[in-house]
Motif scaffolding. Structure first.
Motif, PDB file in Angstrom:
ATOM      1  N   GLU A 369       0.828  -1.209   0.000  1.00  0.00           N
ATOM      2  CA  GLU A 369       0.000   0.000   0.000  1.00  0.00           C
ATOM      3  C   GLU A 369       0.860   1.256   0.000  1.00  0.00           C
ATOM      4  OE1 GLU A 369      -3.494   0.238   2.611  1.00  0.00           O
ATOM      5  OE2 GLU A 369      -3.142  -1.864   3.103  1.00  0.00           O
ATOM      6  N   LYS A 370       1.868   1.253   0.840  1.00  0.00           N
ATOM      7  CA  LYS A 370       2.755   2.413   0.947  1.00  0.00           C
ATOM      8  C   LYS A 370       3.489   2.662  -0.375  1.00  0.00           C
ATOM      9  CE  LYS A 370       6.212   4.248   4.185  1.00  0.00           C
ATOM     10  NZ  LYS A 370       7.067   3.912   5.354  1.00  0.00           N
ATOM     11  N   TYR A 371       3.977   1.585  -0.973  1.00  0.00           N
ATOM     12  CA  TYR A 371       4.713   1.693  -2.237  1.00  0.00           C
ATOM     13  C   TYR A 371       3.801   2.208  -3.339  1.00  0.00           C
ATOM     14  CZ  TYR A 371       8.308   0.456  -5.660  1.00  0.00           C
ATOM     15  OH  TYR A 371       9.266   0.511  -6.638  1.00  0.00           O
ATOM     16  N   PHE A 372       2.596   1.656  -3.434  1.00  0.00           N
ATOM     17  CA  PHE A 372       1.625   2.087  -4.435  1.00  0.00           C
ATOM     18  C   PHE A 372       1.398   3.596  -4.357  1.00  0.00           C
ATOM     19  CE2 PHE A 372      -0.715  -1.700  -6.162  1.00  0.00           C
ATOM     20  CZ  PHE A 372      -0.926  -1.180  -7.421  1.00  0.00           C
ATOM     21  N   ARG A 373       1.082   4.079  -3.158  1.00  0.00           N
ATOM     22  CA  ARG A 373       0.669   5.475  -2.999  1.00  0.00           C
ATOM     23  C   ARG A 373       1.813   6.463  -3.218  1.00  0.00           C
ATOM     24  NH1 ARG A 373      -3.090   3.588   1.599  1.00  0.00           N
ATOM     25  NH2 ARG A 373      -5.138   3.736   0.601  1.00  0.00           N
ATOM     26  N   ILE A 374       3.027   6.077  -2.838  1.00  0.00           N
ATOM     27  CA  ILE A 374       4.153   7.016  -2.959  1.00  0.00           C
ATOM     28  C   ILE A 374       4.818   6.904  -4.332  1.00  0.00           C
ATOM     29  CG2 ILE A 374       6.414   7.669  -2.039  1.00  0.00           C
ATOM     30  CD1 ILE A 374       5.471   6.703   0.705  1.00  0.00           C
ATOM     31  N   TYR A 375       5.199   5.703  -4.737  1.00  0.00           N
ATOM     32  CA  TYR A 375       5.958   5.520  -5.982  1.00  0.00           C
ATOM     33  C   TYR A 375       5.155   5.981  -7.198  1.00  0.00           C
ATOM     34  CZ  TYR A 375       9.309   3.311  -9.167  1.00  0.00           C
ATOM     35  OH  TYR A 375      10.257   3.080 -10.132  1.00  0.00           O
ATOM     36  N   LEU A 376       3.832   5.776  -7.166  1.00  0.00           N
ATOM     37  CA  LEU A 376       2.977   6.140  -8.301  1.00  0.00           C
ATOM     38  C   LEU A 376       2.195   7.430  -8.038  1.00  0.00           C
ATOM     39  CD1 LEU A 376       1.645   2.578  -9.195  1.00  0.00           C
ATOM     40  CD2 LEU A 376       3.602   3.787 -10.168  1.00  0.00           C
ATOM     41  N   LEU A 377       2.752   8.309  -7.217  1.00  0.00           N
ATOM     42  CA  LEU A 377       2.055   9.533  -6.812  1.00  0.00           C
ATOM     43  C   LEU A 377       1.751  10.455  -7.981  1.00  0.00           C
ATOM     44  CD1 LEU A 377       0.992  11.310  -4.485  1.00  0.00           C
ATOM     45  CD2 LEU A 377       3.308  12.267  -4.288  1.00  0.00           C
ATOM     46  N   PHE A 378       2.648  10.536  -8.966  1.00  0.00           N
ATOM     47  CA  PHE A 378       2.461  11.444 -10.101  1.00  0.00           C
ATOM     48  C   PHE A 378       1.975  10.722 -11.356  1.00  0.00           C
ATOM     49  CE2 PHE A 378       5.439  15.138  -8.712  1.00  0.00           C
ATOM     50  CZ  PHE A 378       4.484  15.514  -7.771  1.00  0.00           C
ATOM     51  N   THR A 379       1.261   9.634 -11.157  1.00  0.00           N
ATOM     52  CA  THR A 379       0.707   8.897 -12.290  1.00  0.00           C
ATOM     53  C   THR A 379      -0.144   9.792 -13.182  1.00  0.00           C
ATOM     54  OG1 THR A 379       0.694   6.826 -11.054  1.00  0.00           O
ATOM     55  CG2 THR A 379      -0.801   6.957 -12.919  1.00  0.00           C
ATOM     56  N   PHE A 380      -0.804  10.787 -12.606  1.00  0.00           N
ATOM     57  CA  PHE A 380      -1.746  11.622 -13.372  1.00  0.00           C
ATOM     58  C   PHE A 380      -1.080  12.437 -14.480  1.00  0.00           C
ATOM     59  CE2 PHE A 380      -0.475  13.997  -9.607  1.00  0.00           C
ATOM     60  CZ  PHE A 380      -0.173  15.254 -10.091  1.00  0.00           C
ATOM     61  N   PRO A 434       8.092   9.496  -7.919  1.00  0.00           N
ATOM     62  CA  PRO A 434       7.413  10.753  -8.246  1.00  0.00           C
ATOM     63  C   PRO A 434       8.349  11.902  -8.598  1.00  0.00           C
ATOM     64  CG  PRO A 434       7.256  10.259  -5.885  1.00  0.00           C
ATOM     65  CD  PRO A 434       7.771   9.038  -6.556  1.00  0.00           C
ATOM     66  N   ILE A 435       9.532  11.933  -7.992  1.00  0.00           N
ATOM     67  CA  ILE A 435      10.485  12.994  -8.327  1.00  0.00           C
ATOM     68  C   ILE A 435      10.927  12.856  -9.786  1.00  0.00           C
ATOM     69  CG2 ILE A 435      12.767  13.950  -7.840  1.00  0.00           C
ATOM     70  CD1 ILE A 435      12.388  13.020  -4.922  1.00  0.00           C
ATOM     71  N   ALA A 436      11.235  11.626 -10.207  1.00  0.00           N
ATOM     72  CA  ALA A 436      11.644  11.374 -11.596  1.00  0.00           C
ATOM     73  C   ALA A 436      10.507  11.679 -12.566  1.00  0.00           C
ATOM     74  CB  ALA A 436      12.097   9.923 -11.750  1.00  0.00           C
ATOM     75  N   ASP A 437       9.289  11.317 -12.191  1.00  0.00           N
ATOM     76  CA  ASP A 437       8.138  11.569 -13.061  1.00  0.00           C
ATOM     77  C   ASP A 437       7.969  13.062 -13.331  1.00  0.00           C
ATOM     78  OD1 ASP A 437       7.512   8.900 -13.236  1.00  0.00           O
ATOM     79  OD2 ASP A 437       6.067   8.950 -11.587  1.00  0.00           O
ATOM     80  N   ALA A 438       8.016  13.867 -12.278  1.00  0.00           N
ATOM     81  CA  ALA A 438       7.810  15.314 -12.425  1.00  0.00           C
ATOM     82  C   ALA A 438       8.886  15.935 -13.313  1.00  0.00           C
ATOM     83  CB  ALA A 438       7.809  15.977 -11.051  1.00  0.00           C
TER      84      ALA A 438
END
Length: 464
Positions: A369-380, A434-438
């Motif tokens: 759950e923690k990994y899902f919510r943080i690692y994929l934070l900038f999916t949008f 999320p940092i890499a995504d942004a």
């Protein structure tokens, strides 16, 4: 003034409504991508239900080989399809067909070479990919069998791009669907009915891949629309190989980057997990599940990007820049909607999604759950970068396509995976995503805006 040929007047890539064209090409590509992802996801679900946590970890360890084979399939599939579309748009039919035939030849040859390399180096490769002592036996069994399906998978994936470029997106989708549907039926039969365990999942996978590849080869022989493929079209050319590789490099490097990141991620999780409350096997299993779910989400994004390839390539080759810009804008809007929906699912339902892939301890679900919510934070916002990379490849700007394909994985994500855990332990891996995504999306947006401006200037200069 010479009158246009009838086929030029009615060519849908040149005259059809852009929105309808995107739907026509993207929907089959999305379905094909979802079905391709289903090979690994269905295996993961049934393996998780039958073998458990160690089985999920084993498929995660094996996954870099899938991305490596995909990288070669895209190198020659996307590269030859892009050149085929550009040459057709510029009215050079014979050259276009030679690129097509060379692409098929390179797919066949590289698939056989990859199989030989994997069989010779299987044990050290799995250790390199992050297998622990408990996971290794399952990984050896699963990968040792699925390796024989790699050439067929490459023909299916790379050939699908060529079939779409020839104007048959539905056939490309159906060829992939046939094998994947067969795999869905064979998985429970082999795993539970024949009590074959993780080996059953592997045999089901390669059976489906063989069927898909045979359907692709049948298209090349009997259904190719542009002209009849002849032996001379398949004769490899060093010059064409270089041109194909230049336009396929962006998609290829993106897959290779994913593989390198996955290997680094597995080893980082194994190392830092051992010193955490989760241990090494829980992070490996969780990340394997989440990676497969992410591949499923990205199938929508990549399907739209790949579906736009013939539209981008043909109209850019024909110097019809307004249609190129319109296609990019509408595709960007579509992928953003999909990304927002996916983001909401990942943030609201992480436990429910992970539960589909089998049971585990409370620590297992806590980490997932923690990994899902943080690692994929900038999916949008994650759809812009792959769309932009594919856009530059499709219009023949290989260098920019390569830069776009490498930004997230290599330039941003890989260093962060290595650096942040030094300060934050295993949590640092999660925040790298999320940092890499942004950063990657910001860079892609800048390059895309600049190219749109360049096309508007070129269009103005064309006016009398």
């Amino acid at each position: 003034m010479n009158e246009l040929l009838p086929e030029e007047k009615t060519n849908p890539l040149e005259n059809g409504a852009v929105g309808k064209l995107i739907a026509k090409f993207a929907i089959p590509a999305i379905i094909g991508g979802l079905i391709s992802a289903a090979y690994n996801i269905v295996d993961q679900i049934f393996i998780g239900q039958s073998v458990g946590l160690l089985g999920n970890a084993a498929t995660n360890v094996a996954f870099p080989l899938v991305t490596i084979s995909n990288s070669l399939a895209l190198l020659f599939g996307v590269g030859s399809a892009s050149n085929f579309s550009l040459e057709l748009g510029d009215k050079r039919k014979d050259s276009a067909v030679r690129f097509y035939g060379n692409g098929i030849s390179f797919l066949l040859a590289s698939g056989i070479l990859l199989l030989a390399a994997v069989l010779m180096l299987l044990h050290p490769l799995l250790i390199l990919f992050g297998a622990t002592e408990d996971v290794l036996p399952y990984a050896l069994t699963y990968t040792g069998i699925t390796a024989f399906g790699l050439p067929f998978s490459m023909i299916s994936i790379g050939g699908g791009h060529l079939i779409r470029a020839d104007g048959s997106p539905t056939y490309a989708m159906l060829s992939t669907a046939s094998g994947a549907i067969l795999n869905c039926f064979l998985d429970p039969l082999f795993i539970f009915g024949f009590h074959m365990g993780i080996a059953g999942a592997a045999y089901a996978t390669i059976t489906g891949q063989i069927i898909s590849a045979l359907l692709v080869l049948y298209y090349f022989k009997e259904k190719f629309k542009t002209t009849k493929l002849e032996r001379r079209h398949f004769c490899p050319s060093v010059q064409r190989a270089a041109i194909i590789a230049s336009l396929g490099a962006a998609s290829c490097f993106n897959q290779l980057a994913m593989s390198l990141v996955q290997i680094t991620l597995n080893n980082t999780l194994r190392s830092y997990g051992a010193s955490s409350i989760y241990g090494s096997d829980i992070p490996l299993a969780c990340v394997g599940v989440i990676s497969k779910v992410n591949v499923l989400f990205m199938a929508f994004v990549l399907g739209i990007a790949q579906g736009c390839q013939p539209i981008f390539g043909f109209n850019y080759g024909a110097k019809n820049y307004s249609r190129v810009r319109e296609t990019y804008k509408k595709a960007a809007a579509a992928v953003t909607v999909i990304c927002i929906i996916s983001f909401l699912c990942f943030q609201i339902f992480p436990r429910q999604i992970v539960s589909i892939f089998g049971t585990g301890s409370e620590l297992y679900f806590e980490f997932a759950e923690k990994y899902f919510r943080i690692y994929l934070l900038f999916t949008f916002i994650n759809g812009i970068q792959p769309l932009t990379s594919n856009f530059f490849t499709s219009i023949g700007k290989a260098r920019l396509g390569i830069i776009m394909s490498l930004t997230r994985q290599i330039i941003f994500l890989l260093p962060l995976i290595l650096l942040l855990p030094v300060f934050w332990g295993i949590d640092g891996v999660m925040y790298a995503g999320p940092i890499a995504d942004a950063a990657a999306v910001a860079l892609a947006g800048c390059f895309a805006w600049r190219e749109m401006k360049t096309m508007r200037i070129a269009e103005t200069e064309q006016l009398p």
